[in-house]
Design a protein around this motif. Structure first.
Motif, PDB file in Angstrom:
ATOM      1  N   ALA A   1       0.824  -1.211   0.000  1.00 49.56           N
ATOM      2  CA  ALA A   1       0.000   0.000   0.000  1.00 49.56           C
ATOM      3  C   ALA A   1       0.860   1.263   0.000  1.00 49.56           C
ATOM      4  O   ALA A   1       0.528   2.247  -0.668  1.00 49.56           O
ATOM      5  N   VAL A   2       1.962   1.235   0.737  1.00 52.01           N
ATOM      6  CA  VAL A   2       2.860   2.395   0.749  1.00 52.01           C
ATOM      7  C   VAL A   2       3.440   2.626  -0.640  1.00 52.01           C
ATOM      8  O   VAL A   2       3.485   3.764  -1.135  1.00 52.01           O
ATOM      9  N   ARG A   3       3.882   1.568  -1.284  1.00 56.85           N
ATOM     10  CA  ARG A   3       4.439   1.706  -2.634  1.00 56.85           C
ATOM     11  C   ARG A   3       3.385   2.230  -3.608  1.00 56.85           C
ATOM     12  O   ARG A   3       3.670   3.096  -4.450  1.00 56.85           O
ATOM     13  N   PHE A   4       2.165   1.736  -3.479  1.00 58.14           N
ATOM     14  CA  PHE A   4       1.086   2.195  -4.357  1.00 58.14           C
ATOM     15  C   PHE A   4       0.848   3.686  -4.167  1.00 58.14           C
ATOM     16  O   PHE A   4       0.709   4.438  -5.143  1.00 58.14           O
ATOM     17  N   GLN A   5       0.782   4.137  -2.919  1.00 57.33           N
ATOM     18  CA  GLN A   5       0.535   5.557  -2.661  1.00 57.33           C
ATOM     19  C   GLN A   5       1.676   6.432  -3.175  1.00 57.33           C
ATOM     20  O   GLN A   5       1.445   7.517  -3.714  1.00 57.33           O
ATOM     21  N   ALA A   6       2.913   5.955  -2.968  1.00 55.01           N
ATOM     22  CA  ALA A   6       4.061   6.733  -3.437  1.00 55.01           C
ATOM     23  C   ALA A   6       4.028   6.897  -4.950  1.00 55.01           C
ATOM     24  O   ALA A   6       4.249   7.997  -5.486  1.00 55.01           O
ATOM     25  N   ASP A   7       3.731   5.808  -5.659  1.00 54.52           N
ATOM     26  CA  ASP A   7       3.687   5.869  -7.118  1.00 54.52           C
ATOM     27  C   ASP A   7       2.443   6.594  -7.619  1.00 54.52           C
ATOM     28  O   ASP A   7       2.452   7.192  -8.698  1.00 54.52           O
ATOM     29  N   ALA A   8       1.361   6.548  -6.813  1.00 54.73           N
ATOM     30  CA  ALA A   8       0.122   7.214  -7.218  1.00 54.73           C
ATOM     31  C   ALA A   8       0.317   8.712  -7.380  1.00 54.73           C
ATOM     32  O   ALA A   8      -0.310   9.342  -8.242  1.00 54.73           O
TER      33      ALA A   8
ATOM     34  N   ASP B   1      -6.529   4.011   2.969  1.00 52.91           N
ATOM     35  CA  ASP B   1      -5.334   4.031   2.121  1.00 52.91           C
ATOM     36  C   ASP B   1      -4.753   2.639   1.927  1.00 52.91           C
ATOM     37  O   ASP B   1      -3.763   2.465   1.217  1.00 52.91           O
ATOM     38  N   GLY B   2      -5.354   1.629   2.574  1.00 55.75           N
ATOM     39  CA  GLY B   2      -4.963   0.244   2.350  1.00 55.75           C
ATOM     40  C   GLY B   2      -3.819  -0.248   3.201  1.00 55.75           C
ATOM     41  O   GLY B   2      -3.476  -1.437   3.132  1.00 55.75           O
ATOM     42  N   VAL B   3      -3.222   0.595   4.024  1.00 58.16           N
ATOM     43  CA  VAL B   3      -2.051   0.182   4.798  1.00 58.16           C
ATOM     44  C   VAL B   3      -2.396  -0.938   5.775  1.00 58.16           C
ATOM     45  O   VAL B   3      -1.601  -1.851   5.996  1.00 58.16           O
ATOM     46  N   VAL B   4      -3.597  -0.872   6.367  1.00 60.02           N
ATOM     47  CA  VAL B   4      -4.041  -1.952   7.259  1.00 60.02           C
ATOM     48  C   VAL B   4      -5.408  -2.476   6.826  1.00 60.02           C
ATOM     49  O   VAL B   4      -6.158  -3.013   7.633  1.00 60.02           O
ATOM     50  N   ASN B   5      -5.728  -2.314   5.546  1.00 56.84           N
ATOM     51  CA  ASN B   5      -7.033  -2.730   5.041  1.00 56.84           C
ATOM     52  C   ASN B   5      -6.849  -3.276   3.630  1.00 56.84           C
ATOM     53  O   ASN B   5      -6.819  -2.518   2.658  1.00 56.84           O
ATOM     54  N   ARG B   6      -6.756  -4.594   3.516  1.00 58.90           N
ATOM     55  CA  ARG B   6      -6.452  -5.197   2.221  1.00 58.90           C
ATOM     56  C   ARG B   6      -7.571  -4.967   1.208  1.00 58.90           C
ATOM     57  O   ARG B   6      -7.311  -4.748   0.019  1.00 58.90           O
ATOM     58  N   SER B   7      -8.831  -5.005   1.650  1.00 63.24           N
ATOM     59  CA  SER B   7      -9.930  -4.819   0.692  1.00 63.24           C
ATOM     60  C   SER B   7      -9.911  -3.401   0.108  1.00 63.24           C
ATOM     61  O   SER B   7     -10.188  -3.213  -1.088  1.00 63.24           O
ATOM     62  N   ALA B   8      -9.572  -2.400   0.926  1.00 62.69           N
ATOM     63  CA  ALA B   8      -9.453  -1.037   0.406  1.00 62.69           C
ATOM     64  C   ALA B   8      -8.284  -0.932  -0.560  1.00 62.69           C
ATOM     65  O   ALA B   8      -8.382  -0.262  -1.602  1.00 62.69           O
ATOM     66  N   PHE B   9      -7.170  -1.580  -0.234  1.00 59.05           N
ATOM     67  CA  PHE B   9      -6.010  -1.560  -1.122  1.00 59.05           C
ATOM     68  C   PHE B   9      -6.356  -2.178  -2.479  1.00 59.05           C
ATOM     69  O   PHE B   9      -5.993  -1.642  -3.527  1.00 59.05           O
ATOM     70  N   GLU B  10      -7.081  -3.297  -2.456  1.00 54.12           N
ATOM     71  CA  GLU B  10      -7.449  -3.945  -3.715  1.00 54.12           C
ATOM     72  C   GLU B  10      -8.406  -3.067  -4.520  1.00 54.12           C
ATOM     73  O   GLU B  10      -8.327  -3.030  -5.762  1.00 54.12           O
ATOM     74  N   ALA B  11      -9.289  -2.343  -3.831  1.00 57.09           N
ATOM     75  CA  ALA B  11     -10.193  -1.431  -4.544  1.00 57.09           C
ATOM     76  C   ALA B  11      -9.422  -0.287  -5.192  1.00 57.09           C
ATOM     77  O   ALA B  11      -9.740   0.137  -6.318  1.00 57.09           O
ATOM     78  N   LEU B  12      -8.400   0.232  -4.501  1.00 58.12           N
ATOM     79  CA  LEU B  12      -7.552   1.274  -5.086  1.00 58.12           C
ATOM     80  C   LEU B  12      -6.820   0.741  -6.307  1.00 58.12           C
ATOM     81  O   LEU B  12      -6.757   1.408  -7.354  1.00 58.12           O
ATOM     82  N   GLN B  13      -6.261  -0.451  -6.184  1.00 60.69           N
ATOM     83  CA  GLN B  13      -5.541  -1.053  -7.306  1.00 60.69           C
ATOM     84  C   GLN B  13      -6.445  -1.215  -8.535  1.00 60.69           C
ATOM     85  O   GLN B  13      -6.011  -0.981  -9.665  1.00 60.69           O
TER      86      GLN B  13
ATOM     87  N   ARG C   1     -11.682   1.216  -8.377  1.00 59.74           N
ATOM     88  CA  ARG C   1     -13.125   1.178  -8.101  1.00 59.74           C
ATOM     89  C   ARG C   1     -13.404   1.652  -6.670  1.00 59.74           C
ATOM     90  O   ARG C   1     -14.264   1.117  -5.977  1.00 59.74           O
ATOM     91  N   MET C   2     -12.687   2.669  -6.231  1.00 61.94           N
ATOM     92  CA  MET C   2     -12.723   3.050  -4.827  1.00 61.94           C
ATOM     93  C   MET C   2     -14.093   3.575  -4.392  1.00 61.94           C
ATOM     94  O   MET C   2     -14.603   3.193  -3.340  1.00 61.94           O
ATOM     95  N   LEU C   3     -14.704   4.460  -5.174  1.00 64.77           N
ATOM     96  CA  LEU C   3     -15.981   5.020  -4.745  1.00 64.77           C
ATOM     97  C   LEU C   3     -17.090   3.964  -4.733  1.00 64.77           C
ATOM     98  O   LEU C   3     -17.986   4.010  -3.880  1.00 64.77           O
ATOM     99  N   THR C   4     -17.022   3.016  -5.649  1.00 60.55           N
ATOM    100  CA  THR C   4     -17.976   1.891  -5.601  1.00 60.55           C
ATOM    101  C   THR C   4     -17.770   1.078  -4.332  1.00 60.55           C
ATOM    102  O   THR C   4     -18.734   0.684  -3.659  1.00 60.55           O
ATOM    103  N   TYR C   5     -16.501   0.840  -3.989  1.00 56.21           N
ATOM    104  CA  TYR C   5     -16.174   0.128  -2.751  1.00 56.21           C
ATOM    105  C   TYR C   5     -16.723   0.889  -1.539  1.00 56.21           C
ATOM    106  O   TYR C   5     -17.328   0.300  -0.641  1.00 56.21           O
ATOM    107  N   LEU C   6     -16.519   2.208  -1.520  1.00 50.97           N
ATOM    108  CA  LEU C   6     -16.988   3.013  -0.386  1.00 50.97           C
ATOM    109  C   LEU C   6     -18.508   2.957  -0.254  1.00 50.97           C
ATOM    110  O   LEU C   6     -19.049   2.944   0.857  1.00 50.97           O
ATOM    111  N   GLY C   7     -19.195   2.932  -1.392  1.00 55.58           N
ATOM    112  CA  GLY C   7     -20.650   2.888  -1.359  1.00 55.58           C
ATOM    113  C   GLY C   7     -21.194   1.637  -0.694  1.00 55.58           C
ATOM    114  O   GLY C   7     -22.344   1.614  -0.239  1.00 55.58           O
TER     115      GLY C   7
ATOM    116  N   PHE D   1      -8.818   7.197  -8.141  1.00 53.27           N
ATOM    117  CA  PHE D   1      -8.762   5.742  -8.295  1.00 53.27           C
ATOM    118  C   PHE D   1     -10.163   5.134  -8.185  1.00 53.27           C
ATOM    119  O   PHE D   1     -10.403   4.169  -7.452  1.00 53.27           O
ATOM    120  N   SER D   2     -11.078   5.733  -8.939  1.00 51.06           N
ATOM    121  CA  SER D   2     -12.460   5.271  -8.996  1.00 51.06           C
ATOM    122  C   SER D   2     -12.897   5.176 -10.450  1.00 51.06           C
ATOM    123  O   SER D   2     -12.251   5.724 -11.350  1.00 51.06           O
TER     124      SER D   2
END
Length: 525
Positions: free
Chosen positions: A255-262, A448-460, A463-469, A489-490
């Motif tokens: 998740a940290v690498r994803f955010q840095a590259d994002a 941000d997915g650092v301690v939440n794998r499902s949020a990290f996968e949604a960012l990847q 589909r983040m806003l769909t996930y949040l809904g 990332f939605s």
């Protein structure tokens, strides 16, 4: 008249006790003085997970189990919550514990310097002086995270491997090989990137064998027993992680690498991002060790004037080769692969080990031809330069400044959320640590997915806003940049958007006041 030996030991004791007093004064002082400056939001993620473990719920964060933390440190924190359910007391207790680990680290480093220099106390005083007021050490000791604990186990691993391989002829010793392997396993439990000790020690040993500077009796048996030591210490964590999350690969690093590259995906650069990270990593090492590097450069310049001096320095530095290899691997891993520039001061902290020991060893080589009285005088003079140089930096002033208001950092937003929302409210946040820790009667979800794998996968998957809904979140507490990050990332076009309906007054967690103000958002219908 006080002997030189007694004077050195007295100076060493004064430096250690002064260093301890400085750290304790900061650790037990008002948290607003160091929160945000030393303590990041991830400090509170650790504390929240440790509280969950102490309560018997396992590594739970929000609604899901996570493996996005350094296990040994969380397990060390858990007993604190048997005596205090939350608030500031566990934070102070954590900082005191880290101060103890930092003190043990400098004592272990000083002992190692004495062993490397044939029993001389001169390099031990240099190590203590280099450590006492260094802002890099202070910041990483008082960050409320695993850094100081990990450093101690790195030093222990170095010491055990030195004991195993210091002689040219290594006789079979199962207990020593097992202990050396276990020290690496323990270091990995504290910080997973300590796995880089394996190639560092391996390269060092193979190089010495190839140069016929080392002969190991029963090498395969030694390697197997060493590996067994690593596995015995580290494997239980893999089993624990898999049992709770179904995964052994920590989500936090990904998740940290994803955010840095994002950041570079959202804001494209005209230069190589690899060059940006290499430059920032190098700059972090230089700033964090500027005084030490200046002293080391001066000593090396003085000794390099003669061929004999250069030969003596290289000979003295040779036992530190594994440390330098490890430092290079750590630098490369974070600058080239993981990125996460906002944590470079923490990620690259182990690079300070070879710089500190290298300075102490080089100093010992430089003064050993002097008379004892001049050796003592030179030691006290260089120690004074190290301390004064450290205390005169802007970074030292920032770390030790007192009388700050409570509106900077992450604790402030955690307290605001606790007071603003009723129990049972579900809150989503990109920087969720302090909110989850202080607002413990709410349910805080990490986005941000650092301690939440499902949020990290949604960012990847974008589909983040769909996930949040689907998460039934009542409110989102975000920086404006955090809201843009989630939108970016939605799926496009965005059907349900985050809408700000309230500003959080006066609170900011990094940079200049007002540049990163928090707001309260809701997902529109």
């Amino acid at each position: 008249m006080v002997s030189d030996k007694l004077l050195l030991r007295l100076a060493f004791a004064v430096l250690i006790l002064g260093s301890l007093a400085l750290r304790l004064s900061l650790a037990l002082g008002p948290l607003e003085n160091i929160d945000g400056h030393c303590m990041p939001d991830d400090t509170y993620l650790f504390l929240d997970i440790a509280r969950s473990i102490a309560d018997g719920d396992g590594p739970l964060y929000g609604r899901d189990f996570t493996n996005g933390f350094q296990p040994l440190f969380a397990f060390l924190l858990a007993p604190i919550f048997w005596f205090s359910a939350g608030g500031d007391t566990p934070v102070h207790a954590t900082l005191v514990m880290l101060t103890v680990f930092d003190t043990l680290s400098v004592l272990a480093l000083a002992w190692l310097a004495i062993r490397l220099c044939n029993g001389s106390w001169y390099p031990a005083v240099i190590v203590a002086a280099a450590w006492a007021c260094n802002h890099n050490v202070l910041r990483n000791t008082l960050n409320g995270m695993e850094t100081a604990v990990a450093l101690l186990w790195l030093v222990v691993a170095i010491a055990t491997h030195r004991a195993l391989f210091q002689e040219r002829e290594v006789t079979w010793s199962g207990p020593r090989a097992l202990l050396a392997g276990a020290s690496v396993g323990l270091a990995m439990l504290t910080r997973v990137d300590s796995i880089l000790l394996v190639p560092a020690f391996g390269a060092f040993v193979l190089w010495r064998v190839w140069r016929r500077q080392l002969r190991i009796a029963m090498p395969w048996r030694t390697a197997v027993v060493w590996g067994l030591g690593v596995v015995v210490l580290f494997a239980p964590w893999l089993v624990y992680s898999y049992a709770y999350t179904g995964d052994v690969y920590p989500v936090s690093g990904r998740a940290v690498r994803f955010q840095a590259d994002a950041h570079y995906v959202m804001f494209p650069q005209n230069v190589s991002t690899t060059w940006i990270h290499l430059r920032r990593a190098g700059g972090e090492i230089f700033r964090g060790n500027f005084v030490l590097l200046t002293v080391l450069a001066g000593i090396l310049a003085a000794m390099s004037a003669t061929r004999a001096g250069r030969r003596n320095v290289f000979a003295a530095m040779r036992p530190l080769s594994a440390l330098w290899i490890h430092a290079l691997l750590v630098f490369s891993a974070y600058a080239i692969y993981i990125h996460g520039t906002w944590f470079f001061h923490r990620y690259l902290y182990p690079v300070m080990l070879p710089i500190t020991l290298g300075t102490a060893v080089a100093f010992h080589v430089w003064i050993r031809e002097m008379r004892p009285s001049r050796q003592t005088l030179a030691t006290l003079a260089v120690s004074t330069v190290l301390i004064l140089g450290s205390t005169m930096t802007n970074e030292f002033a920032t770390v030790t400044e007192t009388g700050r208001d409570g509106n900077f950092g992450y604790r402030a937003i955690g307290l605001w959320v606790r007071d603003r929302f009723p129990a049972g409210t579900v809150i989503g946040a990109k920087q969720s640590g302090a909110m989850g820790y202080y607002a413990d009667e709410c349910t805080v979800l990490n986005l941000d997915g650092v301690v939440n794998r499902s949020a990290f996968e949604a960012l990847q998957d974008g589909r983040m806003l769909t996930y949040l809904g689907k998460q039934r979140i009542d409110y989102y507490v975000l920086w404006s940049w955090g809201a843009e990050f989630l939108r970016f990332f939605s799926e496009k076009p965005i059907e349900r958007d985050l809408v700000k309906f309230e500003d959080v007054p006066e609170i900011h967690s990094w940079g200049d006041h007002g540049t990163n103000q928090f707001g309260v958002y809701r997902l529109d219908d």
